[in-house]
Design an enzyme around this catalytic site. Sequence first.
Site, short mmCIF file in Angstrom:
data_model
loop_
_atom_site.label_atom_id
_atom_site.label_comp_id
_atom_site.label_asym_id
_atom_site.label_seq_id
_atom_site.Cartn_x
_atom_site.Cartn_y
_atom_site.Cartn_z
N ASN A 57 0.80 -1.12 -0.10
CA ASN A 57 0.04 0.04 -0.10
C ASN A 57 0.89 1.31 0.00
OD1 ASN A 57 -1.65 1.92 0.55
ND2 ASN A 57 -2.18 1.47 2.70
N LYS A 110 0.06 4.27 -0.10
CA LYS A 110 -0.62 5.48 0.44
C LYS A 110 -0.71 6.81 -0.34
CE LYS A 110 0.57 3.46 5.06
NZ LYS A 110 0.13 3.81 6.40
N HIS A 156 -9.66 1.11 5.11
CA HIS A 156 -8.30 1.15 5.52
C HIS A 156 -8.48 1.96 6.81
CE1 HIS A 156 -4.39 2.29 6.32
NE2 HIS A 156 -3.61 1.37 5.75
N GLU A 166 -6.83 4.56 7.85
CA GLU A 166 -6.87 5.86 7.68
C GLU A 166 -8.10 6.44 7.17
OE1 GLU A 166 -3.08 5.56 5.79
OE2 GLU A 166 -2.20 4.99 7.60
N GLU A 192 -5.20 -5.36 10.45
CA GLU A 192 -4.23 -4.17 10.89
C GLU A 192 -4.59 -3.40 12.00
OE1 GLU A 192 -2.15 -2.81 6.69
OE2 GLU A 192 -4.32 -1.71 6.82
N GLY A 207 2.47 2.06 10.79
CA GLY A 207 3.48 3.37 10.60
C GLY A 207 4.27 3.75 11.78
N SER A 254 3.38 -2.21 10.20
CA SER A 254 4.89 -2.22 10.70
C SER A 254 5.48 -3.52 10.27
CB SER A 254 5.30 -1.79 12.09
OG SER A 254 4.81 -0.61 12.39
C1 PEP Z 1 -0.76 -0.08 5.87
O1 PEP Z 1 -0.85 1.45 5.78
O2 PEP Z 1 -1.30 -0.53 5.33
C2 PEP Z 1 0.41 -0.37 6.54
C3 PEP Z 1 0.53 -1.62 7.07
O3 PEP Z 1 1.52 0.48 6.99
P1 PEP Z 1 2.80 0.04 7.63
O4 PEP Z 1 3.45 -1.09 6.81
O5 PEP Z 1 3.88 1.23 7.21
O6 PEP Z 1 2.80 0.10 9.08
#
Ligand code: PEP
Length: 241
Positions: free
Chosen positions: A8, A10, A93, A95, A162, A168, A200
């Site tokens: 992803n 973003k 997601h 966000e 997630e 992040g 992460s």
């Molecule tokens: C994401 O935004 O779906 C995600 C898992 O981000 P990160 O790997 O940076 O934590």
Amino acid sequence: MKYYLFGNWKCNPVSAQEAKKLISDTAKSVKRTEKVEVAVFPPFCYLYEVVGKKKEVAVGAQNCCFKEAGAFTGEVSPRQIADLECKYVLIGHSERRKIFSETDSFVNDKTKLALACGLVPVVCVGETDEERTAGRAVEIVTGQIEAGLKDVDAKQVLVAYEPVWAIGTGKACGLAEAREISRMIKEALGSETPVLYGGSANAKNGAVYLKEAGYDGLLVGGASLKADEFAKMFEEIEGLD
Ligand code: PEP
């Protein structure tokens, strides 16, 4: 066993030139095999650049409108995304849920429409730090799954767990906690729904979720912007039994 490695991007990168370089570096070092399905989810404006590489890498969008067409300024519909020959779309997601106030009911509408348009939805779920601290992680994720996938054939979607506090932050979810959630999701939806871990994940810890916590793949944010790191994750997953 089929595995999934999804990136992803973003709201990155900030120029088409960088997006072209990222997709070309990524496509050089990974491939879609029988064993591993690799996909990237760039911002809408780069989808055209990236779909051309779809032999090596499948492509998805990061969001879609809840309607097919009409007066929805600023939105992109699943019909348009499918017409671009994308395969996947991320829905719900964290966000989007947090910053853009998307509810489970909205997630459900989008998931149903995405399926009707021929896309494969990747429905994202996960609890916040406060919810986990209050011992409510399983309850929250169960609720998101029940409402987000209401009247949906779970065999046609992927689910990405997630935990919001892991996204992040560099604080990936512990294996025991991750295992509890993958087990719960599979009990709720059946073993045919692939469940991805995200939060992460990187080249050091990623494959462990597949080996030891019952996941079928990874949804990767930050590490998917570094083609060499993403390639290492691919190699690790390719090397699994
Ligand atoms: C994401 O935004 O779906 C995600 C898992 O981000 P990160 O790997 O940076 O934590």
